[in-house]
Write a protein that holds these residues in place. Sequence first.
Motif, PDB file in Angstrom:
ATOM      1  N   VAL A 175       0.842  -1.197   0.000  1.00 55.96           N
ATOM      2  CA  VAL A 175       0.000   0.000   0.000  1.00 55.96           C
ATOM      3  C   VAL A 175       0.875   1.244   0.000  1.00 55.96           C
ATOM      4  CG1 VAL A 175      -1.904  -1.133   1.190  1.00 55.96           C
ATOM      5  CG2 VAL A 175      -0.138  -0.005   2.518  1.00 55.96           C
ATOM      6  N   THR A 176       0.319   2.324  -0.480  1.00 56.11           N
ATOM      7  CA  THR A 176       1.095   3.556  -0.582  1.00 56.11           C
ATOM      8  C   THR A 176       1.220   4.278   0.752  1.00 56.11           C
ATOM      9  OG1 THR A 176      -0.923   4.743  -1.212  1.00 56.11           O
ATOM     10  CG2 THR A 176       0.466   3.887  -2.997  1.00 56.11           C
ATOM     11  N   ASP A 177       0.185   4.215   1.588  1.00 52.68           N
ATOM     12  CA  ASP A 177       0.203   5.011   2.810  1.00 52.68           C
ATOM     13  C   ASP A 177      -0.679   4.362   3.872  1.00 52.68           C
ATOM     14  OD1 ASP A 177       0.401   6.911   4.719  1.00 52.68           O
ATOM     15  OD2 ASP A 177      -0.448   8.559   3.547  1.00 52.68           O
ATOM     16  N   LEU A 178      -0.064   3.737   4.860  1.00 52.38           N
ATOM     17  CA  LEU A 178      -0.832   3.114   5.943  1.00 52.38           C
ATOM     18  C   LEU A 178      -1.544   4.155   6.786  1.00 52.38           C
ATOM     19  CD1 LEU A 178       1.233   0.134   7.418  1.00 52.38           C
ATOM     20  CD2 LEU A 178      -1.038   0.073   6.412  1.00 52.38           C
ATOM     21  N   SER A 179      -0.919   5.326   6.938  1.00 54.37           N
ATOM     22  CA  SER A 179      -1.534   6.360   7.775  1.00 54.37           C
ATOM     23  C   SER A 179      -2.856   6.819   7.180  1.00 54.37           C
ATOM     24  CB  SER A 179      -0.583   7.555   7.942  1.00 54.37           C
ATOM     25  OG  SER A 179      -0.345   8.184   6.696  1.00 54.37           O
ATOM     26  N   THR A 180      -2.945   6.838   5.846  1.00 55.66           N
ATOM     27  CA  THR A 180      -4.213   7.217   5.203  1.00 55.66           C
ATOM     28  C   THR A 180      -5.287   6.174   5.473  1.00 55.66           C
ATOM     29  OG1 THR A 180      -3.062   8.415   3.441  1.00 55.66           O
ATOM     30  CG2 THR A 180      -5.333   7.720   2.992  1.00 55.66           C
ATOM     31  N   LEU A 181      -4.904   4.894   5.384  1.00 60.36           N
ATOM     32  CA  LEU A 181      -5.859   3.833   5.683  1.00 60.36           C
ATOM     33  C   LEU A 181      -6.335   3.926   7.120  1.00 60.36           C
ATOM     34  CD1 LEU A 181      -4.346   0.676   3.929  1.00 60.36           C
ATOM     35  CD2 LEU A 181      -6.313   2.044   3.219  1.00 60.36           C
ATOM     36  N   ARG A 182      -5.407   4.232   8.021  1.00 60.63           N
ATOM     37  CA  ARG A 182      -5.777   4.360   9.429  1.00 60.63           C
ATOM     38  C   ARG A 182      -6.786   5.492   9.603  1.00 60.63           C
ATOM     39  NH1 ARG A 182      -1.845   5.134  14.724  1.00 60.63           N
ATOM     40  NH2 ARG A 182      -3.372   6.187  16.042  1.00 60.63           N
ATOM     41  N   THR A 183      -6.519   6.622   8.974  1.00 58.08           N
ATOM     42  CA  THR A 183      -7.438   7.759   9.089  1.00 58.08           C
ATOM     43  C   THR A 183      -8.820   7.413   8.548  1.00 58.08           C
ATOM     44  OG1 THR A 183      -5.612   9.340   8.901  1.00 58.08           O
ATOM     45  CG2 THR A 183      -7.817  10.164   8.405  1.00 58.08           C
ATOM     46  N   GLN A 184      -8.859   6.696   7.432  1.00 54.78           N
ATOM     47  CA  GLN A 184     -10.144   6.322   6.845  1.00 54.78           C
ATOM     48  C   GLN A 184     -10.952   5.428   7.796  1.00 54.78           C
ATOM     49  OE1 GLN A 184      -8.992   4.551   3.135  1.00 54.78           O
ATOM     50  NE2 GLN A 184      -8.801   6.509   2.078  1.00 54.78           N
ATOM     51  N   VAL A 185     -10.264   4.469   8.423  1.00 52.93           N
ATOM     52  CA  VAL A 185     -10.953   3.593   9.375  1.00 52.93           C
ATOM     53  C   VAL A 185     -11.441   4.402  10.575  1.00 52.93           C
ATOM     54  CG1 VAL A 185     -10.680   1.653  10.964  1.00 52.93           C
ATOM     55  CG2 VAL A 185      -9.722   1.519   8.671  1.00 52.93           C
ATOM     56  N   GLU A 186     -10.616   5.304  11.081  1.00 50.27           N
ATOM     57  CA  GLU A 186     -11.000   6.138  12.226  1.00 50.27           C
ATOM     58  C   GLU A 186     -12.246   6.955  11.900  1.00 50.27           C
ATOM     59  OE1 GLU A 186      -6.823   7.065  14.585  1.00 50.27           O
ATOM     60  OE2 GLU A 186      -7.336   8.264  12.843  1.00 50.27           O
ATOM     61  N   GLU A 187     -12.316   7.483  10.690  1.00 51.48           N
ATOM     62  CA  GLU A 187     -13.470   8.286  10.288  1.00 51.48           C
ATOM     63  C   GLU A 187     -14.728   7.428  10.207  1.00 51.48           C
ATOM     64  OE1 GLU A 187     -12.208  10.036   6.643  1.00 51.48           O
ATOM     65  OE2 GLU A 187     -11.130  11.685   7.603  1.00 51.48           O
ATOM     66  N   LYS A 188     -14.585   6.225   9.652  1.00 47.32           N
ATOM     67  CA  LYS A 188     -15.750   5.341   9.554  1.00 47.32           C
ATOM     68  C   LYS A 188     -16.234   4.918  10.946  1.00 47.32           C
ATOM     69  CE  LYS A 188     -14.789   3.380   4.977  1.00 47.32           C
ATOM     70  NZ  LYS A 188     -13.674   4.267   4.605  1.00 47.32           N
ATOM     71  N   VAL A 189     -15.299   4.662  11.844  1.00 49.05           N
ATOM     72  CA  VAL A 189     -15.663   4.282  13.214  1.00 49.05           C
ATOM     73  C   VAL A 189     -16.367   5.446  13.909  1.00 49.05           C
ATOM     74  CG1 VAL A 189     -14.741   3.690  15.483  1.00 49.05           C
ATOM     75  CG2 VAL A 189     -13.852   2.553  13.450  1.00 49.05           C
ATOM     76  N   THR A 304     -17.568  14.351   5.378  1.00 44.27           N
ATOM     77  CA  THR A 304     -17.041  13.009   5.587  1.00 44.27           C
ATOM     78  C   THR A 304     -17.164  12.627   7.046  1.00 44.27           C
ATOM     79  OG1 THR A 304     -14.848  13.929   5.911  1.00 44.27           O
ATOM     80  CG2 THR A 304     -15.402  13.199   3.689  1.00 44.27           C
ATOM     81  N   PRO A 305     -17.240  11.318   7.348  1.00 42.71           N
ATOM     82  CA  PRO A 305     -17.477  10.871   8.729  1.00 42.71           C
ATOM     83  C   PRO A 305     -16.489  11.438   9.721  1.00 42.71           C
ATOM     84  CG  PRO A 305     -17.687   9.044   7.211  1.00 42.71           C
ATOM     85  CD  PRO A 305     -17.182  10.214   6.415  1.00 42.71           C
ATOM     86  N   GLY A 306     -15.228  11.612   9.320  1.00 38.55           N
ATOM     87  CA  GLY A 306     -14.237  12.065  10.289  1.00 38.55           C
ATOM     88  C   GLY A 306     -14.097  13.554  10.379  1.00 38.55           C
ATOM     89  N   ALA A 307     -14.924  14.282   9.613  1.00 39.26           N
ATOM     90  CA  ALA A 307     -14.778  15.729   9.603  1.00 39.26           C
ATOM     91  C   ALA A 307     -15.055  16.337  10.954  1.00 39.26           C
ATOM     92  CB  ALA A 307     -15.722  16.332   8.555  1.00 39.26           C
ATOM     93  N   ASN A 308     -15.918  15.706  11.732  1.00 39.57           N
ATOM     94  CA  ASN A 308     -16.234  16.215  13.062  1.00 39.57           C
ATOM     95  C   ASN A 308     -16.041  15.097  14.067  1.00 39.57           C
ATOM     96  OD1 ASN A 308     -17.196  17.363  15.350  1.00 39.57           O
ATOM     97  ND2 ASN A 308     -19.236  17.833  14.549  1.00 39.57           N
ATOM     98  N   GLN A 309     -15.003  15.182  14.879  1.00 38.26           N
ATOM     99  CA  GLN A 309     -14.696  14.111  15.822  1.00 38.26           C
ATOM    100  C   GLN A 309     -15.510  14.205  17.090  1.00 38.26           C
ATOM    101  OE1 GLN A 309     -12.823  11.550  15.165  1.00 38.26           O
ATOM    102  NE2 GLN A 309     -12.284  12.291  13.151  1.00 38.26           N
ATOM    103  N   ASN A 310     -16.263  15.270  17.290  1.00 35.09           N
ATOM    104  CA  ASN A 310     -17.098  15.393  18.496  1.00 35.09           C
ATOM    105  C   ASN A 310     -18.375  14.606  18.282  1.00 35.09           C
ATOM    106  OD1 ASN A 310     -15.249  17.099  19.733  1.00 35.09           O
ATOM    107  ND2 ASN A 310     -16.091  18.892  18.684  1.00 35.09           N
TER     108      ASN A 310
END
Length: 404
Positions: A175-189, A304-310
């Motif tokens: 994969v090109t960027d694990l940190s991007t995948l991590r962020t995507q999962v965090e946003e979906k969660v 996007t789901p992660g746009a607001n973490q509150n």
Amino acid sequence: MAAQRPKADKATVEKVTKAVETIIRKLAKLNETNADDITGLNDRAQAELKKITAPKRAGISTRLNGAVKEAKERKAPAAEIVRRPATNEVSEIAGFPELRDNVAGLIREGMKGEIAAGKYAQKISEALLDLRLRVTNTAGRPDLKGTRQAYRDAASVIYDKAVSDLVAEGYAETVTDLSTLRTQVEEKVSYQTTAVLPQFVRSLDDSPEEAEKLFPDLFKLASDSDRKISDVLFESYKINPLSKAELAAARRLEARKAAELAAAAKDTQTGTPSTEAENSEAPTSTPSEKTAPEAMPEDTQEATPGANQNVNTETPGEEAGEAPTEDATPGQAATIPAQTTGTEETATPTQAASDLRTVQNMKATLPLIAQRAATYTGEERDALITELREALEAMGATLADMHA
């Protein structure tokens, strides 16, 4: 002649009186929850009183009856609520190592799946809710909203482990960027948590024992005020009872109703003034101007789901107030047939040219929105595709009627 009961001597009277007084003192410590004990003590006392004559037992018997009545009516004392200490360190979280390994495994699978990460997001959210319940805030209650630093640190440790495990497996090389995948999962969660959290809170209405165990003080407040524990929790923690998906659906419904009302109002208007007003508001851009087709997807897509973490901190009123700006696509698409229908008999060349430019802009814009819809996941993707399909079907039906 019937035999008479022998008169009790002074010693017997004193002995019976002493025994009954001991029972009266025991009754003073009992309450409504000790019905069997109260009955048993009363029976013992009555047996003692039968050993002496009625005149001798009259006074002590009256005191016994009063003690029994008071014991049966006495309310049980409220259980003492022990306030739990706040959690300050990850090491203080009960069972964290096992929980860490379990959740990290789910995150790892979610990152591998990429497209399928959405189905893991709910499981991860539920597991992280378990973590929140193990963290105590300064009020001595579970950290339901995950605002405690100890929870954030623990969640970070879990995500770090998931990434390090993937690196150890050699997955990072593909994969090109694990940190991007991590962020995507965090946003979906984060997005799924807006649904998982209210569902858990509502489930406590049917699990009073668990509710009392987790939130003893708020459970007592709910019981004393004859309210649902879920209502008290939503209020105390300031949790929005609606998920982001439900809020988005409500905004779409509100926008659609507003569009229908506007269309109905236009249908009742006749004459040139209405057409002139529409002309003054019609777009003047041409298909060659890229600003129009590019601006529309930005304005119409939901955050996007992660746009607001509150998580779940918005109130329904605030969300409703944002409806016109956050979800414009359904309203815009729904009003196009109405504008055409309402001006069929009074349309002017200027209006026709304006409508032509609008349609040309949409021809350039709708494919872009459809392409971007393919990059979304879960409820966002399904909702956008549904709106696009309904808008196109509505326009197709209108065109079919025109050619009939």
